[in-house]
Design a protein around this motif. Structure first.
Motif, PDB file in Angstrom:
ATOM      1  N   LEU A 127       0.828  -1.202   0.000  1.00 41.12           N
ATOM      2  CA  LEU A 127       0.000   0.000   0.000  1.00 41.12           C
ATOM      3  C   LEU A 127       0.865   1.256   0.000  1.00 41.12           C
ATOM      4  CD1 LEU A 127      -2.828   1.241   0.202  1.00 41.12           C
ATOM      5  CD2 LEU A 127      -2.654   1.071   2.687  1.00 41.12           C
ATOM      6  N   ASP A 128       1.878   1.279   0.834  1.00 40.22           N
ATOM      7  CA  ASP A 128       2.654   2.517   0.980  1.00 40.22           C
ATOM      8  C   ASP A 128       4.076   2.215   1.399  1.00 40.22           C
ATOM      9  OD1 ASP A 128       3.003   2.284   3.885  1.00 40.22           O
ATOM     10  OD2 ASP A 128       0.873   2.739   4.018  1.00 40.22           O
ATOM     11  N   SER A 149      -5.271   0.340  -3.239  1.00 39.12           N
ATOM     12  CA  SER A 149      -4.046   0.714  -3.930  1.00 39.12           C
ATOM     13  C   SER A 149      -4.328   1.848  -4.934  1.00 39.12           C
ATOM     14  CB  SER A 149      -3.484  -0.520  -4.632  1.00 39.12           C
ATOM     15  OG  SER A 149      -2.339  -0.188  -5.374  1.00 39.12           O
ATOM     16  N   SER A 173      -4.743   5.402  -3.381  1.00 41.44           N
ATOM     17  CA  SER A 173      -3.783   5.748  -2.336  1.00 41.44           C
ATOM     18  C   SER A 173      -3.323   7.197  -2.365  1.00 41.44           C
ATOM     19  CB  SER A 173      -2.610   4.765  -2.310  1.00 41.44           C
ATOM     20  OG  SER A 173      -2.029   4.638  -3.576  1.00 41.44           O
ATOM     21  N   TRP A 223      -4.660   8.286   0.739  1.00 46.56           N
ATOM     22  CA  TRP A 223      -3.772   7.733   1.750  1.00 46.56           C
ATOM     23  C   TRP A 223      -2.525   8.607   1.905  1.00 46.56           C
ATOM     24  CZ3 TRP A 223      -4.465   5.263   5.776  1.00 46.56           C
ATOM     25  CH2 TRP A 223      -3.525   4.414   6.367  1.00 46.56           C
ATOM     26  N   PRO A 242       2.705   6.702  -1.290  1.00 47.23           N
ATOM     27  CA  PRO A 242       2.099   5.525  -1.912  1.00 47.23           C
ATOM     28  C   PRO A 242       3.155   4.633  -2.546  1.00 47.23           C
ATOM     29  CG  PRO A 242       0.996   7.539  -2.613  1.00 47.23           C
ATOM     30  CD  PRO A 242       2.243   7.949  -1.893  1.00 47.23           C
TER      31      PRO A 242
END
Lengths: 322, 447
Positions: free
Chosen positions: B169-170, B359, B362, B365, B372
């Motif tokens: 994800l990151d 994803s 992101s 995010w 990301p």
């Protein structure tokens, strides 16, 4: 001799009496066996295996886990910390409880209110207690250092040759950690023993004090000559159970240091690491529950020996008195 | 024995009476304290409805995002629900402090979630016990050239022994946060008069020295050039820059007593005791001090950005970690998304959809303080507008994780007290690391 005992003496016991007794005890027995005995036995079994929670197989290793614990210096650090905690908490806690009970037994108005107030911390969850005390102990903005600072400041202003107050690192200096946890524990638990001491004080008849007052005894003499000896069974009981409780200390250190992310696990330089916590860390953080169970049984053995010693002490005291 | 017991029981009865007499008051007071404490009745553990309408696939998603990152994650999941009305996602947020305890037990004894977050440093441990579902088939189905879509460092972390078991994800690297006001006050500025973050060790020490001072004249330093925050990540960064590794290349022995690591630890020690530009790590809430504007520089993860943004009136910026040692390195972590081994195919497909969606989304995010893993999102103009994130992201090529080793989680509780002992000046780096090496080797030898 009360009437139940005298009644029992007249009629010879019948066989069915035993069965009735068992039936009455059965509900508790079933719960006890299911939730205490069986897990205890299973724990011994687990401690004989290399038992990782996620592993598919658990090889039998005999007493290897016990040997590993005894040769693990962190186990000994945890034991030393635990003993230190017991030594700090038990005498201090009982003194505070007894002091509170003595003070409250002489309070005439609002007595119940004060009893509740001092008992109240006992019903608070440890998680809440720790959050509260983490703030009290905060080095920079904590209540304790604030008060200490102003006391030192006041003493300096009247000319006492004291150095300027340095904020004390209650939770971050290894030497302060256990005393800090002990103080918190005393505050949290003192109410429980206070109630027992109050009850003990209630069983001492007023006539003793009356007679002593007539003989001209002052409060101090009355305490040492009457209260203290007559309170002895209560005191011993409280001491025994405080020791047992203190040996299993877990929540204070766990919530303060281990349940938070990023901090040193159980305090700076492992200063807050206790046996119960080490057991938890091995069992539930490293998932080596075989090893954790072995630590648990070593703790159990220590507490068992202490309990036997203390009950010997108790019963000899009881016989000496009666 | 008998008389004593007798007296105990009477004192118990009396104690019970004392308590009983207090009962009405006690209920009132306890009730009051609960009310004041704002306690609410226990709420159900999941956010979603327990029984979903028929025809919907229900998947459980566990994570530990309790801070501002949690809000961003909720938003992403909300969007997923909207875009996928046939899938019911039940999110459970568990604080990181107890997250893995719960996850482990659920994986061992049942009740595991269908999608869960796993840190890159923990993945080998869980994968080595075969608890993670291989995702190779899903990756093969999709058309995209996957490995081009992700930064290489987190991409490599999703494999265990040749099988791919996660979606990255990151990356959340550490970086330098600096207080621009203190920089300007100390005259550490560039040609345009803006605060100039240090790049080399000499610049770092110079800046830290200029900002360390006693502002109120009471003889105690109350403004520091630098503070150590999370010792683990601060140390991993500096040790990495000296080329130190934690384990031997075969992963069987500790390499913590290497000269490289001793040099790194000595430097950390010297910042406190020789250069005197950082406080002893006791009695100081380092991060709080930085937030209060009493500290010039700190090394922290990008995920702490939100806590600075909510601090009113704190002028700060982010930069790459200065070069303490000869090699480029910065600690970082990654949140990976995993599925449990043996997940039902229907749940597995729904879970894969959620993983891909998160994803894809992101950028949301990233705003919550993350870099990301997705390269296309990192090169988007929206990401480019985030100052700290883009600065920290430049370190992606040389981000170093905790050792990707099944015993990683077991050895850090042994390493950290050693680092702490050096920084509290209780032990020299040699002594501390000799001790730690012995303990770590014991753990590594254990089967």
């Amino acid at each position: 001799m009360n009437r139940y005992l005298s009644g029992a003496a007249k009629t010879p016991p019948r066989k069915s009496d035993g069965l009735t007794g068992v039936l009455f005890a059965l509900p508790h027995l079933i719960l006890f066996a299911t939730f205490v005995l069986a897990p205890v036995a299973y724990g011994i079994y687990i401690s004989l295996f290399r038992w990782h929670v996620l592993a598919k197989t658990h090889p039998f290793v005999g007493l290897e886990n016990y040997g590993a614990a005894l040769s693990d210096d962190i186990f000994w650090i945890a034991l030393r910390n635990t003993v230190y905690f017991v030594v700090l908490v038990v005498p201090l806690g009982n003194m505070v409880s007894l002091g509170l009970a003595l003070a409250l037994s002489s309070v005439r108005r609002w007595g119940t209110f004060y009893k509740i107030v001092y008992y109240l911390p006992v019903v608070i969850s440890i998680a809440v207690v720790v959050v509260l005390w983490r703030w009290i102990y905060n080095t920079e903005i904590g209540l304790l250092n604030l008060y200490l600072g102003s006391v030192v400041g006041a003493l300096r202003s009247i000319g006492l040759p004291l150095p300027p107050f340095e904020p004390l690192p209650w939770l971050s200096n290894p030497s302060w950690v256990m005393p800090s946890l002990a103080m918190l524990t005393v505050w949290w638990t003192a109410g429980g023993n206070m109630v027992l001491y109050l009850a003990g004080l209630g069983t001492i008849g007023d006539d003793y004090y009356e007679a002593a007052s007539i003989d001209g005894a002052n409060a101090w003499q009355r305490f040492w000559a009457i209260t203290w000896p007559l309170l002895r069974p209560t005191t011993l009981f409280c001491l025994v159970f405080s020791v047992l409780g203190a040996f299993q200390v877990f929540g204070q250190s766990y919530v303060m240091f281990t349940a938070v992310q990023g901090g040193p696990v159980s305090g700076p330089a492992r200063s807050g690491l206790t046996l119960a916590l080490y057991m938890y860390l091995q069992g539930f953080r490293q998932y080596e529950i075989g090893y954790g169970a072995a630590i648990a049984y070593l703790l159990f053995a220590i507490v068992l020996v202490l309990t036997i010693v203390q009950f010997r002490l108790l019963s000899s005291q009881g016989e000496a008195k009666s | 024995m008998f008389p004593t017991t007798c007296r105990f029981s009477t004192s118990f009865v009396a104690a019970a009476k004392v308590l009983y007499g207090c009962a009405p008051f006690a209920f009132a007071l306890v009730g009051l304290s609960l009310w004041l404490g704002g306690c609410s009745p226990p709420s159900p553990v999941t956010n979603g409805s327990v029984s979903a309408p028929s025809g919907k696939t229900v998947i459980d998603f566990w994570n530990g995002f309790t801070g501002p990152d949690g809000k961003a994650m909720d938003e992403m999941v909300r969007r997923f629900r909207k875009a996928n009305p046939d899938i019911e996602v039940r999110t459970q947020t568990i604080p990181w402090g107890t997250y893995y305890d719960k996850l482990t037990l659920s994986l061992a004894y049942g009740g595991a979630p269908d999608v869960f977050v796993m840190h890159a440093g923990r993945l080998p441990e869980f994968a080595s016990f075969g608890t993670l579902q291989p995702l190779d088939d899903f990756y093969a189905e999709a058309e995209a050239p996957w490995e081009k879509k992700f930064a290489p460092v987190p991409w490599r972390a999703t494999f265990y022994e040749g099988k791919q078991v996660a979606v990255p994800l990151d990356v959340h690297p550490i970086g330098l946060y600096y207080n621009t006001k203190l920089f300007k006050e100390a005259g550490i500025v560039d040609a345009q008069g803006g605060a100039k973050p240090p790049k080399t060790f000499d610049e770092f020490i110079e800046a830290a020295r200029r900002m360390t001072k006693d502002t109120d004249g009471d003889g105690r330093t109350d403004q520091w050039g630098f503070v150590f925050t999370w010792q683990r990540t601060n140390w991993l960064t500096i040790a990495g820059q000296f080329g130190a590794s934690i384990l031997s290349p075969d992963g069987k022995h500790s390499a913590l007593d290497s000269p490289q690591n001793l040099r790194a630890l000595q430097l950390m020690h010297d910042l406190i005791y020789k250069y005197k530009v950082a406080p002893k790590p006791e009695g100081v809430d380092a991060w709080l001090a930085f937030r209060q504007g009493k500290v010039g520089m700190a090394l922290e993860g990008i995920y702490m950005l939100a806590s600075l943004e909510e601090q009113k009136g704190l002028p700060f910026a982010g930069a790459r970690v200065p070069q303490f040692g000869p090699i480029k390195a910065a600690w970082g972590g990654s949140h990976l998304l995993c599925q449990p081994k043996g997940i039902k195919p229907e749940q597995g497909r729904a879970a894969w959809k959620l993983m891909q969606f998160l994803s894809d989304q992101s950028l949301i995010w990233a705003r919550a303080g993350q870099v990301p893993a997705r390269s296309d999102i990192r090169s988007s103009p929206q990401f480019g507008a985030l100052q700290v994130q883009t600065q920290f992201a430049t370190q992606l090529p040389f981000v170093q994780y905790e050792p990707l080793h099944p015993k990683s989680n077991a050895i850090f509780p042994l390493i950290e007290p050693g680092i702490e002992a050096v920084m509290l000046d209780i032990a020299t780096p040699q002594e501390a690391m000799r001790d730690v090496t012995r303990r770590v080797n014991q753990v590594l030898e254990r089967p």
